[in-house]
Design a protein around this motif. Sequence first.
Motif, PDB file in Angstrom:
ATOM      1  N   TRP A  87       0.847  -1.191   0.000  1.00 57.36           N
ATOM      2  CA  TRP A  87       0.000   0.000   0.000  1.00 57.36           C
ATOM      3  C   TRP A  87       0.886   1.247   0.000  1.00 57.36           C
ATOM      4  O   TRP A  87       1.964   1.254   0.615  1.00 57.36           O
ATOM      5  N   ASN A 114      -3.897   0.934  -3.063  1.00 62.00           N
ATOM      6  CA  ASN A 114      -3.833  -0.348  -2.364  1.00 62.00           C
ATOM      7  C   ASN A 114      -2.841  -1.301  -3.034  1.00 62.00           C
ATOM      8  O   ASN A 114      -2.225  -0.972  -4.058  1.00 62.00           O
ATOM      9  N   ALA A 120      -7.507   3.742  -3.537  1.00 62.31           N
ATOM     10  CA  ALA A 120      -8.385   3.421  -2.413  1.00 62.31           C
ATOM     11  C   ALA A 120      -9.033   4.667  -1.835  1.00 62.31           C
ATOM     12  O   ALA A 120     -10.110   4.583  -1.232  1.00 62.31           O
ATOM     13  N   THR A 158      -6.618  -0.132   6.064  1.00 62.31           N
ATOM     14  CA  THR A 158      -5.386  -0.583   5.429  1.00 62.31           C
ATOM     15  C   THR A 158      -4.809  -1.743   6.241  1.00 62.31           C
ATOM     16  O   THR A 158      -5.297  -2.049   7.335  1.00 62.31           O
TER      17      THR A 158
END
Length: 302
Positions: A87, A114, A120, A158
């Motif tokens: 990420w 991501n 994201a 996350t």
Amino acid sequence: MQNRMSSTSNPVAAVCQMTSTPDKEANFSVGKRLVEAAREGGASMVFLPEAFDYIGSSRDETLALAESLTGDTISRYTQLASKLNVWLSLGGFHERGHDWENDRRIYNSHVIINDQGSLAAVYRKSHLFDVELPGRGVSLKESAFTIPGPALAPPVQTPIGKVGLGICYDLRFPELSLALQRQGADILTYPSAFTVATGAAHWEVLLRARAVETQCYVLAAAQVGRHHTTRASWGHALAVDPWGAVVGDCGGGEKEGSGNGGMVLVEVDLEKVRETRRNMPVQEHRRDAGFYRGLEAAVDNT
């Protein structure tokens, strides 16, 4: 470059700093190297600073180099994230405004990618840095070419926890950090390009204050060193735990090699967030908004 491998099952974040210039290709080379090194060190999420893409030497150059979210820069980072299965927090991208053809203005956009290479989240900076500090060498008016973002972005789930997004000058507004904490953030992030004068005076104390008041981790990637003849940044990319202790510091311009990119690897212990909040339930003790508005009204009437 400081690396600290994880000794537990806690996820690892990499908090980076770099010295962006108007050379976008050179900046990507540094960013790519940092992401690759962070992944090799065990990081599941990597944080790059505000203006990771470039820092222009003039208003005209800043606008000329801007791109859309579908442009080459973000595309290259999405490919990198997918390739490395990591990420990314890209802390302040010069995004062309939605009416670019007519008004030639940009957003300062915090982009989260991501590990599949998809966007994201995107947060557009709310508070713009319009500051004149006579005698301290600071004269910047971000609003001259930047559009303020319309709203906060919800915290993003996350691999290291729920991350609340800010950018640089947003750090000075505790209302933003508290709003993100109320929405479930475990971690706040303030990618920045703090000036040397304001950084020396306020950078660490503000980051630690945001951590203490929200009982969140605070991860703040940073620009460091001289970008061109008229701009330099403080550095000291920091990681702060929910108790307000500094658990990672990349150092500033005085540190040899700091201008070539650096990072700290930090374990994110979400149990420490929960324990801190259990032991000192500040949010439960906070009065509702009406209480504080009543106090303001009472003061205004005296």
